[in-house]
Write an enzyme that holds these catalytic residues in place. Structure first.
Site, short mmCIF file in Angstrom:
data_model
loop_
_atom_site.label_atom_id
_atom_site.label_comp_id
_atom_site.label_asym_id
_atom_site.label_seq_id
_atom_site.Cartn_x
_atom_site.Cartn_y
_atom_site.Cartn_z
N SER A 201 -19.06 7.44 22.58
CA SER A 201 -19.05 8.08 23.89
C SER A 201 -20.33 8.84 24.21
O SER A 201 -20.53 9.24 25.36
CB SER A 201 -17.85 9.02 24.00
OG SER A 201 -16.65 8.28 24.05
N GLU B 188 -72.54 26.76 -13.64
CA GLU B 188 -72.95 25.57 -14.37
C GLU B 188 -74.45 25.28 -14.39
O GLU B 188 -74.94 24.66 -15.32
CB GLU B 188 -72.22 24.35 -13.78
CG GLU B 188 -70.70 24.44 -13.84
CD GLU B 188 -70.19 24.46 -15.27
OE1 GLU B 188 -70.72 23.71 -16.12
OE2 GLU B 188 -69.25 25.24 -15.55
#
Length: 743
Positions: free
Chosen positions: A383, A100
């Site tokens: 249980s 760029e």
């Protein structure tokens, strides 16, 4: 005669010279034009202010990841997260300059020729042109919009000049990389790296960085590259351009350039998995805990660019979902069986000694049921709560060799309350170990009466399961008349796996923002039980799996497993099963699974006959589900054996299998006097243990109703590995204070 300011046409001249302006006029006009343009430029420069940054730039989304960095979900206005320039590898930075703005470090903020060319082409209706510097692109991304107008181009140039005066080049480059769009819904270099390569930016290679830089030219177009060879060819051509630029810039040698290979791109969209509909469960839990631990609001977390690093394991969550589907949900057919419409399953896994939560399976699909019962809801554990009664008994000097009367029913002293065994079965004198293996209710009720229910409650609390004062007063407390959930139970059982060290479960390991840690979890362990007692519990629970109701939980590779089944009943005559449990652990993982019935409105429903099963219980349903999941959860890991205190030069725990005196097949003798814990002994056992030959069925004195299970946790819990609904016996009164626990 009127005064002429400008001598044109020229007086006193004839012919062509009459119409040609004098040099003085030309010079004056040029000077005036320059002054006008300069003044206009300064006026424009002065009038254009640096605006506030776009809201989409200042707000960054939240990312939630698992313990291996797998993204579980994102929240926030836009998919972006800022990173400091120091986290972007230098070759990746150079790739963007190559693509760029190769003279970024030396040139000014704007490109006059590039801007002019773009203006002319854009205003003429041509395709969007490049030519803008990185500074100009940063200004467009962070402060302006993508509109193609003359005014925007002018503002872009002016703001770029002003930004360059206020910010150093490195800060501008950092801002650019954090705002540029990469396609795949990702803005900023960090999210771009995750979207295209499934990794953080600091892990990008040279070749991958060049791809990232190439994408900026046409990100949405290049999204189609993996599926369109012609587009892929253009992306590769752009990639080559970037790499060649790196050579020109002196950042790569020709040999290094020649060695670069176009990298593999991450799949897009992300391949679906079994946890896709469940990730939301994990994300929501993590956000809630992060709010609590950091003091930040949900809005702050979701817009501040934070990353929540969780303890979850996506692969294990997948295994939980697969096991639940194979063992439960795939067998449900609501059109055939009404009971199947309300069946739910949850699984929770916690790391013993640390508290890290690996799995919270809360349902099949978050979009259909957002409530996650693995940690948000509560059920009676049945249980499986007997383990805490056992721990309390051992902590107070008892041993698994002691014997109790397993006759049914048990008459609670000084009350009219009677509590039977499952099915009213009487066993006679039995050892504690045998009672645990067969989940004999009357033994654990008497055990609690002997040592005091407060000690049973304290043991549960020490392990991490809350018990209220009201629940502590119930004679049926050892059978699980409390409100808990799979996460709590998995963490509590993990206490025994960790030799008595209790740690609270947690799901948020750390929270970071911009690479900085704003919160890090620290597990605080406390010694809830002595190592000797905790190890005795582990050995006793191992025996439940090898010789008792938990046989269905044995793993395929034979590694050590300890655990306990549990089943609860709904209020009524004891024939309606409310939930089934198995809670167990290996040396490295503690897992609780629960299957229960509940309507969309929250009412608990029976699960008898679910999935067409003739037998519904902790041993028949929950234990096999636990094993199916854990087989996958531990796959590929080294099997470890439980270590006990004797291996650490500590007191040797009692062996729950080998008799110490007066034993016969299936049991051990009695132990009286001071115990190995040097604490007072419990009351003497009722008799020397003799294994039952043929248990006699002794129904309870009366059959009255009970309450059990459910979100309130104040009722009773019962069940069996193979419960015959027609033979359930229940205590007569009071319903809110009685319970029967099964397998």
């Amino acid at each position: 005669m009127a005064l002429r300011v400008i001598d044109y046409p020229r007086r006193g001249k004839s012919g062509l010279r009459h119409w040609l302006p004098s040099w003085r006029l030309v010079a004056s006009t040029l000077i005036a034009f320059v002054l006008l343009m300069t003044g206009g430029a300064w006026a424009v420069y002065a009038s254009v202010k640096i605006p506030p940054m776009n809201e989409s730039v200042t707000q960054q989304h939240l990312t939630v990841v698992d313990d291996k960095g797998v993204v579980l979900g994102r929240r926030g206005p836009e998919i972006r997260q800022d990173v400091p320039l120091t986290q972007v590898p230098a070759p990746v930075q150079d790739s963007f300059l190559s693509a760029e703005d190769r003279n970024f470090w030396s040139d000014g903020a704007i490109s006059v020729t590039g801007t002019a060319r773009a203006l002319i082409n854009d205003l003429g209706g041509g395709s969007t042109q490049g030519g803008s510097t990185i500074t100009q692109q940063y200004v467009k991304n962070a402060y302006l919009t993508d509109e193609r107008t003359l005014s925007r181009k002018v503002k872009e140039a002016v703001i770029a000049l002003k930004i360059s005066e206020k910010q150093p080049k490195s800060e501008i480059l950092q801002g650019y990389l954090n705002t540029v769009y990469f396609g795949r819904g990702a803005s900023g270099i960090q999210m771009g790296a995750r979207a295209w390569f499934s990794k953080d930016v600091n892990q990008l290679s040279v070749a991958e960085g060049a791809v990232m830089a190439a994408l900026v030219n046409a990100p949405s177009y290049y999204e189609l590259a993996p599926k369109d060879p012609s587009i892929m060819a253009k992306l590769q051509a752009r990639w080559n351009y970037v790499l060649d630029g790196l050579v020109t810039m002196g950042k790569l040698t020709p040999a290094e350039r020649a060695a670069q290979q176009f990298p593999a791109l991450a799949p897009w969209p992300r391949p679906s998995s079994q946890t896709d509909n469940q990730d939301e469960y994990l994300v929501e839990e993590a956000i809630g805990e992060a709010e609590q631990k950091t003091g930040l609001s949900r809005e702050q977390l979701e817009t501040g660019g934070y990353t929540i690093y969780t303890t979850f394991d996506a692969k294990m969550q997948d295994a939980a979902a697969a096991a639940a589907k194979a063992q439960i949900t795939s067998q449900l057919n609501p059109s055939k069986r009404a009971v199947d419409a309300n069946v739910h399953t949850s699984i929770a896994t916690v790391v013993p000694g640390d508290g890290a939560v690996r799995v919270l399976y809360g349902g099949d699909d978050y979009s259909k049921q957002a409530f996650n019962a693995s940690w948000q809801g509560t059920l009676s554990p049945g249980s499986s709560f007997k383990t805490f009664a056992l721990a309390a008994y051992l902590q107070n000097g008892g041993t698994v060799n002691d014997t109790f009367d397993g006759t049914s029913p048990y008459h609670v002293p000084n009350t009219d309350t009677v509590i039977p065994n499952e099915g009213g079965t009487s066993y006679g004198p039995v050892s504690v170990q045998y009672a645990l293996n067969q989940s004999i209710n009357t033994v654990f009720i008497e055990m609690g009466q002997q040592i005091g229910m407060s000690k049973v409650a304290d043991a549960a609390r020490a392990a991490g399961v809350p018990v209220t004062a009201q629940q502590q007063s119930l004679p049926a407390l050892p059978l699980g008349v409390v409100s808990t959930n799979p996460e709590q139970m998995a963490a509590a059982y993990g206490t025994f796996a960790a030799h008595g060290q209790q740690v609270d479960p947690y799901t948020v390991a750390s929270v970071q923002q911009d690479g900085k840690t704003v919160y890090a979890h620290q597990s605080l362990a406390k010694q809830a039980f002595t190592p000797a007692v905790a190890d005795q519990v582990t050995k006793a629970l191992q025996n439940v799996v090898t010789n008792g109701s938990g046989g269905g939980a044995q793993l395929a590779d034979g590694r050590d497993v300890a655990g306990k089944t549990g089943t609860t009943d709904l209020p009524g005559d004891g024939t309606k099963l409310g939930s089934v449990w198995f809670v167990g652990y290996t040396p490295t993982l503690s897992t609780a699974v629960a299957v229960w019935g509940q309507t969309d409105g929250g009412a608990l429903t029976p699960i008898n006959g679910m999935a067409g099963k003739n037998t519904v219980g902790g041993g028949a349903v929950a234990a096999p589900l636990w094993a199916a999941y854990m087989d996958q959860a531990v796959a590929g890991t080294t099997a470890q054996s439980f270590t006990f205190t004797a291996q650490n030069n500590q007191a040797v725990p009692m062996n729950p299998v080998s008799p110490t005196s007066g034993s016969t097949q299936g049991g051990t003798g009695t132990t009286t006097g001071p115990s190995q814990t040097n604490q007072p002994s419990p009351p003497a056992p009722t008799s020397t243990y003799q294994p039952p030959n043929t248990p006699s069925s002794t129904p309870s004195s009366t059959g009255g109703g009970t309450t059990s299970g459910g979100p309130t946790g104040t009722g009773t819990s019962t069940g069996s590995q193979q419960p015959p609904p027609s033979t359930h016996s229940r205590p007569s009164k009071p319903p809110s204070q009685t319970t029967t626990g099964g397998l």
